[in-house]
Design a protein around this motif. Structure first.
Motif, PDB file in Angstrom:
ATOM      1  N   PRO A   1       1.285   5.092   1.048  1.00 46.72           N
ATOM      2  CA  PRO A   1       0.721   6.133   1.930  1.00 46.72           C
ATOM      3  C   PRO A   1       0.291   7.347   1.108  1.00 46.72           C
ATOM      4  CG  PRO A   1       2.843   5.337   2.749  1.00 46.72           C
ATOM      5  CD  PRO A   1       2.690   4.796   1.366  1.00 46.72           C
TER       6      PRO A   1
ATOM      7  N   ARG B   1      -9.728   6.659   4.885  1.00 47.49           N
ATOM      8  CA  ARG B   1      -8.300   6.321   4.910  1.00 47.49           C
ATOM      9  C   ARG B   1      -8.069   4.882   5.377  1.00 47.49           C
ATOM     10  NH1 ARG B   1      -8.225   9.578   2.107  1.00 47.49           N
ATOM     11  NH2 ARG B   1      -7.534   7.787   0.923  1.00 47.49           N
ATOM     12  N   ARG B   2      -8.946   4.381   6.255  1.00 49.91           N
ATOM     13  CA  ARG B   2      -8.800   3.010   6.716  1.00 49.91           C
ATOM     14  C   ARG B   2      -9.300   2.003   5.680  1.00 49.91           C
ATOM     15  NH1 ARG B   2     -11.195   4.865  11.575  1.00 49.91           N
ATOM     16  NH2 ARG B   2     -13.077   3.638  11.104  1.00 49.91           N
ATOM     17  N   CYS B   3     -10.330   2.399   4.940  1.00 47.30           N
ATOM     18  CA  CYS B   3     -11.015   1.437   4.063  1.00 47.30           C
ATOM     19  C   CYS B   3     -10.479   1.403   2.633  1.00 47.30           C
ATOM     20  CB  CYS B   3     -12.507   1.747   4.021  1.00 47.30           C
ATOM     21  SG  CYS B   3     -13.360   1.502   5.595  1.00 47.30           S
TER      22      CYS B   3
ATOM     23  N   ASP C   1     -11.678  -2.221   1.682  1.00 43.33           N
ATOM     24  CA  ASP C   1     -12.045  -3.114   2.776  1.00 43.33           C
ATOM     25  C   ASP C   1     -13.081  -2.385   3.621  1.00 43.33           C
ATOM     26  OD1 ASP C   1     -10.114  -5.024   1.990  1.00 43.33           O
ATOM     27  OD2 ASP C   1      -8.564  -3.898   3.056  1.00 43.33           O
TER      28      ASP C   1
ATOM     29  N   HIS D   1      -7.530   1.649  -0.146  1.00 41.32           N
ATOM     30  CA  HIS D   1      -6.090   1.439  -0.255  1.00 41.32           C
ATOM     31  C   HIS D   1      -5.671   1.547  -1.726  1.00 41.32           C
ATOM     32  CE1 HIS D   1      -6.652  -0.161   3.782  1.00 41.32           C
ATOM     33  NE2 HIS D   1      -7.572  -0.974   3.288  1.00 41.32           N
ATOM     34  N   TYR D   2      -4.495   2.079  -1.936  1.00 43.83           N
ATOM     35  CA  TYR D   2      -3.952   2.243  -3.287  1.00 43.83           C
ATOM     36  C   TYR D   2      -2.603   1.536  -3.385  1.00 43.83           C
ATOM     37  CZ  TYR D   2      -7.486   5.919  -3.608  1.00 43.83           C
ATOM     38  OH  TYR D   2      -8.676   6.608  -3.610  1.00 43.83           O
ATOM     39  N   PHE D   3      -2.364   0.950  -4.535  1.00 45.79           N
ATOM     40  CA  PHE D   3      -1.102   0.251  -4.774  1.00 45.79           C
ATOM     41  C   PHE D   3      -0.682   0.473  -6.223  1.00 45.79           C
ATOM     42  CE2 PHE D   3      -4.685  -2.604  -5.335  1.00 45.79           C
ATOM     43  CZ  PHE D   3      -4.463  -3.160  -6.588  1.00 45.79           C
TER      44      PHE D   3
ATOM     45  N   GLU E   1       0.837  -1.201   0.000  1.00 40.86           N
ATOM     46  CA  GLU E   1       0.000   0.000   0.000  1.00 40.86           C
ATOM     47  C   GLU E   1       0.870   1.249   0.000  1.00 40.86           C
ATOM     48  OE1 GLU E   1      -3.517   2.155   2.645  1.00 40.86           O
ATOM     49  OE2 GLU E   1      -2.732   0.179   3.207  1.00 40.86           O
TER      50      GLU E   1
ATOM     51  N   GLU F   1     -14.031   9.934  -3.327  1.00 37.21           N
ATOM     52  CA  GLU F   1     -13.862   8.730  -2.515  1.00 37.21           C
ATOM     53  C   GLU F   1     -15.111   8.383  -1.696  1.00 37.21           C
ATOM     54  OE1 GLU F   1      -9.186   7.938  -1.466  1.00 37.21           O
ATOM     55  OE2 GLU F   1     -10.379   9.137  -0.076  1.00 37.21           O
TER      56      GLU F   1
ATOM     57  N   GLN G   1      -6.844   0.137  -6.867  1.00 33.74           N
ATOM     58  CA  GLN G   1      -7.545   0.510  -5.636  1.00 33.74           C
ATOM     59  C   GLN G   1      -8.233  -0.719  -5.067  1.00 33.74           C
ATOM     60  OE1 GLN G   1     -11.597   2.258  -5.554  1.00 33.74           O
ATOM     61  NE2 GLN G   1     -10.582   4.179  -4.956  1.00 33.74           N
ATOM     62  N   SER G   2      -8.130  -0.914  -3.763  1.00 35.42           N
ATOM     63  CA  SER G   2      -8.894  -1.955  -3.086  1.00 35.42           C
ATOM     64  C   SER G   2      -9.652  -1.322  -1.935  1.00 35.42           C
ATOM     65  CB  SER G   2      -7.978  -3.077  -2.575  1.00 35.42           C
ATOM     66  OG  SER G   2      -7.090  -2.599  -1.586  1.00 35.42           O
TER      67      SER G   2
END
Length: 251
Positions: free
Chosen positions: A22, A137-139, A123, A141-143, A20, A171, A120-121
């Protein structure tokens, strides 16, 4: 892969590890502007907001945009309506890739295209409020994905890249869409076990209209989405209630 197996919510390949990034962390990718990432693609799935933005771009209602550029079917995993871009018949490329290898809808491109080479994922936390920045920010995620490109190296912070396509500002909506589709998929699968085929056909039409079709591009998306989801909730509750009554009347 059969393109009609492509469903809402892309799944990462098994045994892959994408660290992930930041929000204020750097990431790098190579790009030579050749447009190859838009060629031979049949996996560009649209959210309701993605379709709405195309409607704004072309000043056309959703039904006409879908007829011109998309495929529609029911997802094999979610059992929900899926709308994805239809590749051109002559070369299999994105319908919006120009002869100059640029994007004809650059400012209105779907989220998955705007993100690339990022992925993007989501959760989602049950009961979490998508309007809360800390929840997002918790849910979400970017990679970074390997483009396999030999072009020039570009280094940016994640925030800079997301801001360039106004992704951070959408978002909350994207998280709501994910939350609502997850919940809707579960309820549809439960109803399928009890409803007659004609009732399921009626429900699927209602879902497609709520998620994709009942939108006026001249009005803001969010109030229309709230209205549609509210009306769909009434339909679901009625069907679920009717089935409870029927079940209770069975010997």
């Amino acid at each position: 892969m059969n393109p009609y197996k492509i469903d809402l919510g892309a799944q990462l390949p098994p045994d892959t590890d994408y660290p992930e990034i930041p929000l204020d962390g750097n990431f790098s990718f190579a790009c030579q502007g050749c447009g190859d990432c838009c060629r031979k693609r049949s996996d560009i799935v649209l959210s309701g907001y993605d379709l709405y933005r195309l409607c704004v771009r072309f000043a056309l209602p959703p039904q006409m945009v879908i007829r011109a550029f998309c495929h529609c079917y029911t997802g094999s995993a979610t059992h929900l309506p899926v709308v994805r871009l239809r590749p051109r018949q002559d070369n299999g490329n994105c319908p919006f890739l120009t002869t100059e290898s640029s994007c004809a809808i650059h400012s209105h491109k779907p989220l998955v295209c705007a993100l690339y080479p990022l992925g993007q994922s989501i959760d989602f936390e049950a009961g979490a409020d998508p309007s809360d920045p800390e929840v997002r920010r918790r849910c979400i995620h970017y990679f970074a994905q390997d483009t396999g490109c030999s072009g020039r190296q570009v280094t940016l912070t994640l925030r800079e890249y997301l801001d360039s396509f106004s992704i951070l500002s959408r978002e909350e909506l994207d998280l709501r869409w994910a939350r609502d589709c997850i919940a809707l998929s579960s309820r549809v699968k439960t109803l399928e076990k009890r409803l007659r085929p004609i009732e399921m056909k009626y429900l699927q039409r209602k879902i497609q209209r709520a998620l994709y079709l009942e939108y006026d591009f001249r009005q803001d998306f969010m109030p229309q989405y709230d209205r549609n989801i509210g009306q769909l909730e009434e339909t679901l509750c009625k069907l679920e209630g009717d089935q409870s009554v029927r079940k209770g009347n069975q010997p």
